[in-house]
Design an enzyme around this catalytic site. Sequence first.
Site, PDB file in Angstrom:
ATOM      1  N   CYS A 137      49.119  50.321  36.889  1.00  0.00           N
ATOM      2  CA  CYS A 137      49.177  48.866  37.027  1.00  0.00           C
ATOM      3  C   CYS A 137      49.090  48.461  38.495  1.00  0.00           C
ATOM      4  O   CYS A 137      48.021  48.557  39.087  1.00  0.00           O
ATOM      5  CB  CYS A 137      50.433  48.337  36.334  1.00  0.00           C
TER       6      CYS A 137
ATOM      7  N   GLU B 170      54.263  54.899  30.992  1.00  0.00           N
ATOM      8  CA  GLU B 170      55.720  55.165  31.016  1.00  0.00           C
ATOM      9  C   GLU B 170      56.458  54.231  30.055  1.00  0.00           C
ATOM     10  O   GLU B 170      57.633  54.432  29.774  1.00  0.00           O
ATOM     11  CB  GLU B 170      56.270  55.025  32.446  1.00  0.00           C
TER      12      GLU B 170
ATOM     13  N   HIS C  10      50.589  50.714  30.889  1.00  0.00           N
ATOM     14  CA  HIS C  10      51.760  51.462  31.348  1.00  0.00           C
ATOM     15  C   HIS C  10      52.085  52.644  30.444  1.00  0.00           C
ATOM     16  O   HIS C  10      52.766  52.473  29.428  1.00  0.00           O
ATOM     17  CB  HIS C  10      52.983  50.532  31.348  1.00  0.00           C
TER      18      HIS C  10
END
Lengths: 265, 154, 810
Positions: free
Chosen positions: A95, A224, A222
Site C-alpha cells: 500500500c 497482512e 494488504h
Amino acid sequence: MIVRALVIRCAGTNCDEETAWSLEEAGAQPDRVHVNRLVRGEKKLQDYDIVVIPGGFSYGDDIASGKVLANQLLNRLRSPLEEFVKSGRPLLGICNGFQVLVKCGLLPGLDGEDFRIRVTLAENDSGRFECRWSYLKVASRRCPFVKGLPSVFPLPVAHGEGKFVPESSSFLTALEKRGQVVFKYADAHGRLAGYPWNPNGSVGHVAGLCNPAGNVLGLMPHPERHAFPHQHSHWTRLSRQPEHGVGFQIFKNMVRHAMEWKERN
Amino acid sequence: MNWRVFVSLKPRVIDHRGRALEAEWRHAKLPSLDGIGTGQVYELSGSGLSDADVQRLTESLLTDPITQTGEIVYADHRPTRSGVRRVRIWPKPGVSDPPAETVMLGARDLGCDNIERVRTGFAYEFRGPVSRQDVKTFCERYLMNDLVQTMEME
Amino acid sequence: MNPAAATHRIEIGFADRSPDELMELSRGRGLSLNLPEMAAIQKYFNALGRDPTDAELETLAQTWSEHCNHKSFRASVTHTEKDELGMDRCRKYKNLLKETIMRVTEELRRPWCVSVFKDNAGIVSYDGDRAIAFKVETHNHPSALEPYGGAGTGLGGVIRDIMGAGLGARPIASTDVFCFAPLQGQKRGDRGRRLSTRRIFHGVVSGVRDYGNRMGIPTVNGAVYFDEDFADNPLVFCGTVGILPVSAVHKEVRPGDRIVMVGGRVGRDGIHGATFSSDSLSDGIPSSVVQIGNPIVQKKMMDALLQARDRRLYRGVTDCGAGGLSSAVGEMGAETGASVSLERVPLKYTGLTPWEIWLSESQERMVLAVPPENMDELRLLLSDEDVECSDIGEFTDDGRLRVNYRDERIVDLKMSFLHDGVPKRQLKSFWSPPPQKAFPNPTLRALRDSTHLQSILMKVLAAPTVASKEWIIRQYDHEVQGRTVLKPLVGVQQRGPGDAAVLRGDPPSMAGVAVSNGLCPHFSRWDPYWMAASAIDESIRNLIAVGARLDRVALLDNFCGGDPQTPKCMGELVRAAQACYDVALAYGTPFISGKDSLNNQFVDRASGGKRSIPTTLLVSAIAGVDDIRRLITMDFKRAGNWIYVLGTTRDELGGSQYGRLLNTPGGEVPRLDPKETIVLYERLSEAIHRGWVVSCHDCSDGGLGVALAEMAIGGAMGLHVDLDRVPVSPDLKAQERDDKILFSESNGRFVAEVPSTQARRFEGHLQGVSFARVGQVRENGRIDMVGLTRGKYSWSLRQVETAWREGLTP
C-alpha cells in the site's frame, strides 16, 4: 537459521505491527525500525534478509502519498537500497510502501534506469478513500513470492491514492510482456471488471508490480490483513477456516526465498 | 525571495475533485461555466533560496512526473490568462499547516536548507465567462471556512 | 506589548464588586460562571487579602466549567413529575450522577471493573492480564463552527483520553455517531446558520475519517441519525477503545516528579471568549483560533509514549484537552500540588500572554509525571521518534497550584479550592407526560391493499436513518491493525449492517472485544425515560446478536441536552438518568464512564425563542468475548434454514420510523421489561455459543420489517414469513394490523436463523421465553410475507436492496 526482517517505519506508518506479526508467524524475526535510525546508521539494511515498507500515511500523505518517504530513502539511503535490491533479497512494499517504491523508481525498476519514475499511484477514480475487499488475479508468476497462491484470491484494500497510472499505455504493455505485472484486480471469477472490483480505476487493473529480477514486489492490497483466517471478509459464512489467510502465503514465500538466499551466500 | 509553485494535473488526467465541484456549481444554480480545475500551491521563501533550488524541489518533491505539472512563479508575477479566474485558499495565520513542515523536511532531504518559510494552500481555476462575484460566492459557500482560511483572488 | 518590559501578572479588581458587577465581569470575560460561583471566588480572595489574577480567574472558570465539572449532573436537583393520574410526585437528588449512573456500578461491584469514573476512560479487565479502556465524547459546538477541524479534533481528543487511560492504552478501534438534520432542504443562511447541514455533514464525515485513518485506528462501529431537531445543533460523538496490560492501569503522581509536556506546541487555540485582548491582534494572529488537528503529531507521540510506558519511564499521564495545561496539571496535581514555569512551554508563535499559554487548547499534547532520574532516557526516546518534550515544572507536596512566568507568580491557588470549592448547584426540574395520541389507522381500503404495506417497507428502508451507510463506512479504514474480526459491513458482499464490531486482542489469544451502540433520541418527545431504557437495550441487543454475553457487558453514557437551568430540560435529563439506574441495575451491566454536553440549543435572536434538541442519550457498550470463533453475523446463511422471531412485539409505534413517515405524534413509545428480556438474552447467547444459531439480527429502527430485509440483503437470499406466527401482545393480535407488526419498534426482539438440524435443540432451549418459528430462508430472490388476514406481500430482493442502498445519497 534466523531470517531477520526489517520493517521500516516513519511518522505516520500504521500497519507495521500486524506486518511484523505476519512475518513472525512466517518464521522470520521482525524488527520495526524508524527510518531516522537507518539514516543515522544505527541499523543497516545490509544486516537484514528481508525488507518491508508497510502501509500507513507516511508523513500524513502530505504533498502526495509516499512521496516524502520515497524522497527520503532516495536521498539518504540510496546506496544501501540499491545494494539490497541488487543482492536479490526480498523487498516488499504494501500500500503506502508500494507508493514509496514507485515514487522513488524502485518499481518497475528497469535495468539501467537508476531509480527513474515511470509509473505512479494517483487519486482513486471515486475521489474517496476506499476500504473494501476485492479479488486479485495472479497475472504473472515471475515473482517468486506468488508461489502457491491460487490464481484468484481475495484481499482487502484501504487507500485514497491507489490508481495505477503508467507513463504510457505502451509502457504498460511492455511491463506486462516482461511479466512485471504481478496482480490485477478482478471479480470473484477472475474476470477483469470495473468498480468496485477495481476499487480505484487502475489502468490495466494493475494491483501489484515486481522488478525485472522479481525480488522487489509492491502491491496496493494488504496481505497482512488476511494472514489469519478470522480476518476474512465473511468468515462466518464458511464452514471451515483454513490455518492461515491467503495473504500469509506471500510472507511465507519471502521467508523461504530469504532462507535460500542465505544458504547460497 | 518569494516563490509560488502551482501544482496541477496534466490535461489527460481526470480531475475528480474539479468534476465534483462542477456538480456543486450546477447544484448551486450559478450561471454555467466551462470547468473547474483544482490543484495545490506552495509558497516558499528564504533569503538564500535560488531559482535552481525551487526548480529542483518542484521536479523532485512537489510534483508527480506522471500526472502533474508545476508552474513556478517568482514573487507573485503570475502571467494572467483571460477567461480564467484563479483563487488561492490559504490557512489563516496561526492555523496549523502540517504540509508546510513536511515540505521543509523533504527539502532538507534534497539538500536544500535555504527555505525559511513555507505556506501551503489550495488553488482553483474557474474557466469560462464567470463573474468575480459568482466565484467569490461559490468559494465562500463550498470551498472555505472563514474561521480557519483566507481567500485570495487574482 | 513588549514582553520584556511589561509585567505578566495582571490582577482583576474583585474585592469591592457588587453582584451585578461580578456577573458583568463573568459575561465580559466569557467565564460562564454564575453568581454563587463568582461570590465563592470573591470570598476566597478576600480572605487572602488580594485580587485574583486573570490567569487565576480563567483557571477557575475552566475547572469549574460545565464541561470539566459536570455541575448539572452533580447538582442537587428537586425533581417533580406528574404521573399518569396527574399527581405531582417529587424526588430530591443530592447528586444526580452519583445517585443514578454511578450508583449502578457501585451496587453491582463487578470485579472486572478495574477503574471507573476516575481516570480519563473506563477500564475493565478481560482475558487474564489485559484490560480494555473505553471512552466516548461529544464535540458538538466546534463541529458546527468548523466541521472538518472540529470533528477531527473531537476524535483526536477522545483518542488522547485512551492514551491517558492508566499509564496509556493502545487505541485499537473507534466508533462515531452523528446526529444531523436531514440533508435535503437545508440552506446556509437559514435562521442565521453559518454553514448548511450538507456542508457540516460532509465536513464532519471527512474530519473524523482523516484523523482516524491517519492515526491508524480502525473505525468499526457507528451510526448516523437524521432528525429535523438537530438542525441548529448537530451532535458528533466520537469514541475509542484501547487495550493495555492490567499492570499498567495504576497511575500516580509523587512530589518531586517532573511535569513534562509532550507533543505539539502551544498557540492561541480554542481559547474561549478572548474578545477583550486587543494586544494579541498586533501580531496578526487572531485572538482565538479554531484549530485543525495534526494526527501525525499525535501518532508519533502515541508510538513514543507506548514505548516509554513499557519501559516505565513515567508514573502518571493525562491528556491535555479542555482547559489545556490548567486542567491537565490541575488534575494530576490535585492530591499533591504543582509548580509550573510557563516560559518553558514551547510556542507556535510569539506574543502569547501567560494566561493564554496556560489555558490554550492546542491539540496533540499530553502531560506526564516523570521521576527526575528518568528524564534523560525519556528525552532520548522521544527525540528518536521526533516528538518534542519540555520539562515545565514539578509536582510538589504543598497542596497548591503555583504557576510562574519567569519570576512572576501568575497563579497561586489551593488545590482543594480549585477542585472542591465550586458551590453545588441547586436545580429544579420538572417533567410531565405529553398528551397521549392514538396511532393513526390506515383506511379500510389501504388495509386491504397489499401494495400499501409494500410501499411502506420501501419507504422505511429508504429513510436516511435506516438506509445503508456503506458509502460513508467505506471511507473509514476499518481493517487497519488487522484485528477486526467482525466488521461493520457483513455478508456475501459485505453489504449487510453488522450489529456489533469485534476486535481481536493480540495473537495468539482468541479473545476479543465487541463494541456496539444504542441511540433513539426521537423517543424523548414521548418520554426520555423510555428513550434511555431503549438506548441501553439497543446497545445490549447489538452485542447479544453477535454472540457476546450479558454478564460481560459494560456501558458508557453520553447525554446531550438543552439548558439545565430550564426545569423542563433538566427534567428530561433526570428522567433519563433514572432509567439508566433502573435498567442497568436490572441487567447487571455497570456504567464505567460517561460525559454530558448541555446547552445544545438555539436562541433566535429576533424573537428570543429557544429551541433545543431532544434529550439524547448515546449508550455505548463493550463486552469481552472469550473466543471470537464462536461469533456470528446477521446475514442469512442458507436457504432452507428456519427463521425465528424472539421477543414480543407490542403496539409500540410511538417514535417509530413508520410513525415519522406518517408524521404522527401518536402511538405508545416502546417500553422495556428487563425481567423478561434477561432470560431471553441469556438463552440466546447460550444457543449462539452452542452453534445452533447461524445468523441473528436485532430489531430496532424500522422494526421487524427492516431487520428481515437487512438479513436478506446481507445474505443475498430471500425469505418467506407468516406474520400471524410472530409473537405479539394480545392487544396487538386483536387489532389485525400487519403494518404494526412489521414496524413496531418494541425492545427486546431478535430475528434468528436456525438450521433445521438444530431446530429441536434450539426450541427446547428457549422454552418459557417468548419466541416462534415464523418462516424460512429462500433462494428465490424474493421477500414474501403472509399477513394476519391472509394478505400476501411480496418484494423482489433487488428492489428492496436498491431502495435501501440509495436512501442516503452523498
